[in-house]
Design a protein around this motif. Structure first.
Motif, PDB file in Angstrom:
ATOM      1  N   UNK A 178     -72.298 -10.546  62.845  1.00 59.32           N
ATOM      2  CA  UNK A 178     -73.253 -10.213  61.788  1.00 59.32           C
ATOM      3  C   UNK A 178     -74.209 -11.378  61.586  1.00 59.32           C
ATOM      4  N   UNK A 179     -75.515 -11.118  61.686  1.00 56.77           N
ATOM      5  CA  UNK A 179     -76.537 -12.145  61.511  1.00 56.77           C
ATOM      6  C   UNK A 179     -77.383 -11.827  60.277  1.00 56.77           C
ATOM      7  N   UNK A 180     -77.517 -12.812  59.402  1.00 58.32           N
ATOM      8  CA  UNK A 180     -78.373 -12.662  58.223  1.00 58.32           C
ATOM      9  C   UNK A 180     -79.639 -13.518  58.337  1.00 58.32           C
ATOM     10  N   UNK A 181     -79.826 -14.144  59.508  1.00 58.03           N
ATOM     11  CA  UNK A 181     -80.916 -15.109  59.647  1.00 58.03           C
ATOM     12  C   UNK A 181     -82.115 -14.561  60.420  1.00 58.03           C
ATOM     13  N   UNK A 182     -82.201 -13.246  60.591  1.00 57.64           N
ATOM     14  CA  UNK A 182     -83.314 -12.685  61.345  1.00 57.64           C
ATOM     15  C   UNK A 182     -84.369 -12.001  60.468  1.00 57.64           C
ATOM     16  N   UNK A 183     -83.941 -11.269  59.444  1.00 56.42           N
ATOM     17  CA  UNK A 183     -84.911 -10.497  58.657  1.00 56.42           C
ATOM     18  C   UNK A 183     -84.881 -10.812  57.164  1.00 56.42           C
ATOM     19  N   UNK A 184     -83.945 -11.633  56.702  1.00 54.38           N
ATOM     20  CA  UNK A 184     -83.875 -11.926  55.268  1.00 54.38           C
ATOM     21  C   UNK A 184     -85.114 -12.709  54.827  1.00 54.38           C
ATOM     22  N   UNK A 185     -85.573 -12.414  53.630  1.00 53.32           N
ATOM     23  CA  UNK A 185     -86.788 -13.067  53.132  1.00 53.32           C
ATOM     24  C   UNK A 185     -86.865 -12.925  51.619  1.00 53.32           C
ATOM     25  N   UNK A 186     -87.744 -13.742  51.036  1.00 54.31           N
ATOM     26  CA  UNK A 186     -88.076 -13.614  49.626  1.00 54.31           C
ATOM     27  C   UNK A 186     -89.569 -13.878  49.471  1.00 54.31           C
ATOM     28  N   UNK A 187     -90.232 -13.077  48.640  1.00 55.47           N
ATOM     29  CA  UNK A 187     -91.668 -13.204  48.451  1.00 55.47           C
ATOM     30  C   UNK A 187     -92.025 -13.345  46.987  1.00 55.47           C
ATOM     31  N   UNK A 188     -93.072 -14.098  46.726  1.00 49.96           N
ATOM     32  CA  UNK A 188     -93.571 -14.303  45.364  1.00 49.96           C
ATOM     33  C   UNK A 188     -95.051 -13.923  45.332  1.00 49.96           C
ATOM     34  N   UNK A 189     -95.421 -13.232  44.299  1.00 49.73           N
ATOM     35  CA  UNK A 189     -96.833 -12.870  44.131  1.00 49.73           C
ATOM     36  C   UNK A 189     -97.311 -13.342  42.762  1.00 49.73           C
ATOM     37  N   UNK A 190     -98.364 -14.125  42.764  1.00 50.58           N
ATOM     38  CA  UNK A 190     -98.954 -14.639  41.527  1.00 50.58           C
ATOM     39  C   UNK A 190    -100.344 -14.042  41.369  1.00 50.58           C
TER      40      UNK A 190
END
Length: 392
Positions: free
Chosen positions: A83-95
């Motif tokens: 199991x890989x969690x390092x390919x598509x995980x992300x977090x985005x911020x919009x200001x």
């Protein structure tokens, strides 16, 4: 890179699991607001084969059995890594900053666990000004940096909470160039006395991506650059709350090259006229959900021997049971000239909206490699994915 991504994510964990959080006012008058989105995605290749053999093989830098699920950033899952969690995980911020009722500025930064294009730095996916002639105007003008709105999900591809799957079908989504610097204008109107509303959007600009992951990691293995210039695109969207249809066409001049150590350039394509077009149709009626999209890419020039035509499509059907949304989707990708590159994929997915602004998704993909290559490409694969996605 992973440490930086986790360091970015860690202080926000309480906020993400609050679930009911909404836009955060950063000023007392509410003119500066913070919103965001995240996707914690893990996947495991269960099995795979290539050219009729399940013996392990290597494609480019990857040990296969493997499967590519993110073309833009070269997200590939390898069976040996579990199991890989390092390919598509992300977090985005919009200001977003409102200067007046008609003028605002918006910036969106995304921190990805995998980002070979920009090292460990968060990327600025959006940075633009928005202006309307009046607060109730049907016209909107924007200038800055945007994601290219090629297909139905292209400009919000990384906001996973906005669609039913773990990810839109990779057979349809993914290009070396996914942003443009330029401007757009949109016009929204009600169609007579009907329930239908329509939005017409036109955009223009250009973008150059040096050492892009798509060309460099997946196809050439050495730093490769691509530029889309003189982009002109337009789309028309109409919806009535049940049906949503969209047509799109875009033209641009494509250049693809590598820089040699002696300063010369190895050019593969030079300002080649290219056209992409697509039609999507969606239905959300009572408990039934239908998603469909058909697209076509054309880069044709007989004098240069170019006949690059790609055809790709997806169809999905789902049924909403309260907070649960099971769905069955098929997708397909083909080039029309030898050597053929192609793929057929079926997936079943289940979305569970267990809290406000949060969804847990599970998806099982069976992908068949239909390419006609003399070497093993990505091959066939079976992939199990799990993703926690949400907005705040």
């Amino acid at each position: 890179m992973k440490k930086i991504f986790l360091a970015t994510l860690a202080p926000l964990v309480p906020l993400l699991f609050a679930g009911s959080a909404s836009a955060i006012d950063l000023t007392e008058d509410g003119s500066l607001r913070l919103t965001g989105f995240y996707s914690l995605t893990g996947a495991k290749v269960l099995s795979g084969s290539a050219l009729g053999s399940s013996a392990p093989w290597t494609y480019q830098q990857w040990k296969c059995p493997c499967t590519i699920q993110g073309w833009e950033y070269g997200a590939v899952y390898e069976k040996d890594k579990g199991f890989q969690f390092d390919q598509e995980s992300l977090i985005g911020f919009q200001i977003k900053k409102d200067f007046s009722q008609t003028l605002s500025a918006t910036t969106q930064l995304v921190s990805r666990a995998l980002n070979p294009n920009d090292g460990s730095r968060p990327t600025i996916d959006w940075a633009y000004l928005t202006w309307q002639p009046s607060a109730d105007s049907s016209w909107t003008f924007q200038a800055g940096k945007f994601r290219i709105p090629l297909y139905y999900y292209s400009d919000f591809l990384y906001i996973g909470y906005a669609y039913p799957w773990v990810r839109p079908a990779p057979d349809v989504y993914g290009w070396p160039i996914y942003s443009y610097n330029g401007g757009n204008v949109s016009y929204r109107t009600q169609l007579g006395a009907s329930d239908w509303a329509a939005t017409v959007l036109a955009w223009t600009g250009s973008y150059t991506q040096k050492n892009d992951a798509y060309d460099t990691k997946i196809y050439y293995t050495t730093p490769t650059h691509e530029s889309w210039k003189n982009i002109y695109g337009a789309s028309v969207t109409a919806n009535n709350g049940i049906f949503d249809v969209r047509g799109m066409m875009m033209w641009y001049k494509d250049s693809l090259w590598q820089d040699n150590p002696d300063g010369t350039r190895n050019t593969f394509i030079d300002s080649q006229a290219t056209r992409i077009m697509g039609v999507s149709a969606n239905m959300d009626y009572k408990n039934w959900l239908v998603k469909a999209e058909v697209d076509r890419y054309e880069q044709i020039d007989a004098s240069k021997g170019l006949n690059n035509v790609y055809k790709y499509a997806l169809v999905g059907v789902g049924y909403q049971y309260g907070a649960w949304l099971p769905m069955y989707t098929v997708s397909r990708y083909r080039t029309i000239t030898e050597p053929i590159e192609g793929r057929d994929t079926q997936n079943v997915s289940l979305r569970w909206d267990f809290r406000k602004n949060m969804a847990l998704k599970v998806q099982y993909d069976i992908s068949k490699d239909k390419s006609n290559y003399a070497y093993p490409f990505f091959g066939d694969s079976k992939l199990l994915s799990v993703s926690l996605q949400g907005t705040f």
